[in-house]
Each structure stands twice: as C-alpha cells, then as structure tokens.
Design a protein around this motif. Structure first.
Motif, PDB file in Angstrom:
ATOM      1  N   ARG A  53       0.692  -1.324  -0.162  1.00  0.00           N
ATOM      2  CA  ARG A  53       0.146  -0.044   0.405  1.00  0.00           C
ATOM      3  C   ARG A  53       0.989   1.604   0.400  1.00  0.00           C
ATOM      4  NH1 ARG A  53      -4.330   2.132   3.941  1.00  0.00           N
ATOM      5  NH2 ARG A  53      -5.196   3.404   3.122  1.00  0.00           N
ATOM      6  N   ARG A  54       2.375   1.011   0.905  1.00  0.00           N
ATOM      7  CA  ARG A  54       2.769   2.532   0.669  1.00  0.00           C
ATOM      8  C   ARG A  54       3.442   2.602  -0.858  1.00  0.00           C
ATOM      9  NH1 ARG A  54       3.676  -0.105   5.594  1.00  0.00           N
ATOM     10  NH2 ARG A  54       5.245  -0.684   5.127  1.00  0.00           N
ATOM     11  N   TRP A  55       3.715   1.557  -1.278  1.00  0.00           N
ATOM     12  CA  TRP A  55       4.351   1.438  -2.465  1.00  0.00           C
ATOM     13  C   TRP A  55       3.853   2.145  -3.142  1.00  0.00           C
ATOM     14  CZ3 TRP A  55       3.676  -0.296  -7.143  1.00  0.00           C
ATOM     15  CH2 TRP A  55       5.457   0.074  -8.204  1.00  0.00           C
ATOM     16  N   CYS A  56       2.666   1.428  -3.423  1.00  0.00           N
ATOM     17  CA  CYS A  56       1.465   2.158  -4.294  1.00  0.00           C
ATOM     18  C   CYS A  56       1.512   3.436  -4.293  1.00  0.00           C
ATOM     19  CB  CYS A  56      -0.027   1.605  -4.497  1.00  0.00           C
ATOM     20  SG  CYS A  56      -0.298  -0.035  -5.065  1.00  0.00           S
ATOM     21  N   GLU A  57       1.211   3.812  -3.176  1.00  0.00           N
ATOM     22  CA  GLU A  57       0.721   5.320  -2.821  1.00  0.00           C
ATOM     23  C   GLU A  57       1.866   5.937  -3.531  1.00  0.00           C
ATOM     24  OE1 GLU A  57      -0.453   5.811   1.415  1.00  0.00           O
ATOM     25  OE2 GLU A  57      -2.562   5.366   1.269  1.00  0.00           O
ATOM     26  N   ALA A  58       3.835   6.104  -3.124  1.00  0.00           N
ATOM     27  CA  ALA A  58       5.058   6.374  -3.654  1.00  0.00           C
ATOM     28  C   ALA A  58       5.082   6.418  -4.332  1.00  0.00           C
ATOM     29  CB  ALA A  58       5.659   5.570  -2.480  1.00  0.00           C
ATOM     30  N   ASN A  59       3.937   5.335  -5.931  1.00  0.00           N
ATOM     31  CA  ASN A  59       4.568   5.361  -7.144  1.00  0.00           C
ATOM     32  C   ASN A  59       3.398   5.967  -7.536  1.00  0.00           C
ATOM     33  OD1 ASN A  59       6.824   4.423  -7.369  1.00  0.00           O
ATOM     34  ND2 ASN A  59       6.806   3.461  -5.498  1.00  0.00           N
ATOM     35  N   GLU A  60       2.034   6.471  -6.856  1.00  0.00           N
ATOM     36  CA  GLU A  60       0.753   6.986  -7.701  1.00  0.00           C
ATOM     37  C   GLU A  60       0.376   5.771  -8.636  1.00  0.00           C
ATOM     38  OE1 GLU A  60       1.803  10.059  -9.930  1.00  0.00           O
ATOM     39  OE2 GLU A  60       1.977  11.753  -7.980  1.00  0.00           O
ATOM     40  N   VAL A  61       0.498   4.622  -7.946  1.00  0.00           N
ATOM     41  CA  VAL A  61      -0.315   3.555  -8.643  1.00  0.00           C
ATOM     42  C   VAL A  61      -1.381   3.307  -7.884  1.00  0.00           C
ATOM     43  CG1 VAL A  61      -0.910   0.740  -8.796  1.00  0.00           C
ATOM     44  CG2 VAL A  61       1.570   2.239  -9.412  1.00  0.00           C
ATOM     45  N   ARG A  62      -3.058   3.123  -8.774  1.00  0.00           N
ATOM     46  CA  ARG A  62      -4.289   3.239  -7.816  1.00  0.00           C
ATOM     47  C   ARG A  62      -4.398   1.390  -7.176  1.00  0.00           C
ATOM     48  NH1 ARG A  62      -9.278   4.824  -9.630  1.00  0.00           N
ATOM     49  NH2 ARG A  62     -10.415   3.645 -10.423  1.00  0.00           N
ATOM     50  N   TYR A  63      -4.965   1.427  -6.214  1.00  0.00           N
ATOM     51  CA  TYR A  63      -5.012   0.358  -5.261  1.00  0.00           C
ATOM     52  C   TYR A  63      -6.458   0.245  -4.741  1.00  0.00           C
ATOM     53  CZ  TYR A  63      -4.066   3.245  -1.662  1.00  0.00           C
ATOM     54  OH  TYR A  63      -4.139   4.007  -0.098  1.00  0.00           O
ATOM     55  N   VAL A  64      -6.595  -0.761  -4.289  1.00  0.00           N
ATOM     56  CA  VAL A  64      -8.291  -0.856  -3.005  1.00  0.00           C
ATOM     57  C   VAL A  64      -7.115  -1.491  -2.293  1.00  0.00           C
ATOM     58  CG1 VAL A  64      -8.707  -3.284  -4.541  1.00  0.00           C
ATOM     59  CG2 VAL A  64     -10.723  -1.321  -2.981  1.00  0.00           C
ATOM     60  N   LEU A  65      -8.411  -1.810  -1.199  1.00  0.00           N
ATOM     61  CA  LEU A  65      -7.749  -2.606   0.588  1.00  0.00           C
ATOM     62  C   LEU A  65      -8.379  -3.647   0.561  1.00  0.00           C
ATOM     63  CD1 LEU A  65      -8.025   0.598   2.411  1.00  0.00           C
ATOM     64  CD2 LEU A  65      -6.479  -0.201   2.242  1.00  0.00           C
ATOM     65  N   ASP A  66      -7.651  -4.588   0.734  1.00  0.00           N
ATOM     66  CA  ASP A  66      -8.005  -5.834   0.967  1.00  0.00           C
ATOM     67  C   ASP A  66      -8.723  -5.776   2.649  1.00  0.00           C
ATOM     68  OD1 ASP A  66      -8.251  -8.755   0.525  1.00  0.00           O
ATOM     69  OD2 ASP A  66      -5.893  -9.154   0.881  1.00  0.00           O
ATOM     70  N   GLY A  67      -9.251  -7.269   2.185  1.00  0.00           N
ATOM     71  CA  GLY A  67     -10.736  -7.783   2.961  1.00  0.00           C
ATOM     72  C   GLY A  67     -11.529  -6.835   3.920  1.00  0.00           C
ATOM     73  N   HIS A  81     -16.138   4.574  -4.041  1.00  0.00           N
ATOM     74  CA  HIS A  81     -15.185   4.847  -3.379  1.00  0.00           C
ATOM     75  C   HIS A  81     -13.797   3.984  -2.332  1.00  0.00           C
ATOM     76  CE1 HIS A  81     -18.148   7.063  -3.846  1.00  0.00           C
ATOM     77  NE2 HIS A  81     -19.210   6.800  -3.975  1.00  0.00           N
ATOM     78  N   ARG A  82     -13.432   2.700  -2.440  1.00  0.00           N
ATOM     79  CA  ARG A  82     -12.498   1.777  -1.952  1.00  0.00           C
ATOM     80  C   ARG A  82     -10.868   2.718  -2.745  1.00  0.00           C
ATOM     81  NH1 ARG A  82     -13.746   1.775   3.405  1.00  0.00           N
ATOM     82  NH2 ARG A  82     -16.295   0.613   3.307  1.00  0.00           N
ATOM     83  N   PHE A  83     -11.256   2.989  -3.522  1.00  0.00           N
ATOM     84  CA  PHE A  83     -10.150   2.925  -5.004  1.00  0.00           C
ATOM     85  C   PHE A  83      -9.273   4.291  -4.413  1.00  0.00           C
ATOM     86  CE2 PHE A  83     -12.156   0.587  -7.241  1.00  0.00           C
ATOM     87  CZ  PHE A  83     -11.133  -1.046  -8.076  1.00  0.00           C
ATOM     88  N   PHE A  84      -8.002   4.219  -4.660  1.00  0.00           N
ATOM     89  CA  PHE A  84      -7.449   4.981  -3.976  1.00  0.00           C
ATOM     90  C   PHE A  84      -6.030   5.613  -4.843  1.00  0.00           C
ATOM     91  CE2 PHE A  84      -8.726   3.126  -0.297  1.00  0.00           C
ATOM     92  CZ  PHE A  84      -9.123   4.224   0.548  1.00  0.00           C
ATOM     93  N   VAL A  85      -6.249   6.550  -4.800  1.00  0.00           N
ATOM     94  CA  VAL A  85      -4.626   7.202  -5.277  1.00  0.00           C
ATOM     95  C   VAL A  85      -3.640   8.120  -5.398  1.00  0.00           C
ATOM     96  CG1 VAL A  85      -4.393   8.410  -8.145  1.00  0.00           C
ATOM     97  CG2 VAL A  85      -6.160   7.306  -7.583  1.00  0.00           C
TER      98      VAL A  85
END
Length: 85
Positions: A53-67, A81-85
């Motif tokens: 997650r920290r890597w995605c945020e630092a590299n501006e890669v879109r992600y969704v949280l697990d669980g 709404h669970r997607f972040f950039v």
C-alpha cells in the motif's frame, strides 16, 4: 501471489495485459521499480498496513484495500469509493 512471496522484482508484470486483478500479500516487503502495472482497469489489492500500500501511494499506483474494506456494491461491482490514488 502466494503468502510465501517476500519480494516482487522490477517490471515483474510488464506485458501482462490480460491480468485483471492482483492481490499483493502482506508478506511482500520489497517491490522493484515499476513492479506493479499502472493501468486504470487493473485492480491491485493490498492490505491496509502493508508495504505494498505504501509503495502504491508513493508511486501513484491505484489500489483497493483487501479484507473488510474490499467491498462490492449491490450489483457485485467493486465499491469505487474504496479506490485510492
């Protein structure tokens, strides 16, 4: 990706155009440069407190949280709404 994986190398998924989603386990502690694709339609699923997650945020890669945070709407689509950039 199995829980036993601790590292993902640079450009590991380059050319994997048909890959629709990718769950990065919390065991992954190292991600190389451009390790994960940055395509809009690609769903990268990461743990809330994970290195991925920290890597995605630092590299501006879109992600969704697990669980529990990885929810779907009434029609079975991922909750946008669970997607972040």
């Amino acid at each position: 990706i199995p829980e036993s994986v601790t590292s993902i190398g640079s450009c590991a998924f380059e050319g994997c155009v048909a890959l629709g989603s990718l769950r990065i386990p919390d065991s992954v502690q190292t991600l190389g440069e451009h390790a994960l694709p940055q395509r809009w339609m690609m769903e990268i699923i990461v743990g809330e407190n994970s290195h991925a997650r920290r890597w995605c945020e630092a590299n501006e890669v879109r992600y969704v949280l697990d669980g529990p945070a990885h929810k779907q709407d009434a029609e079975g689509r991922d909750d946008v709404h669970r997607f972040f950039v």
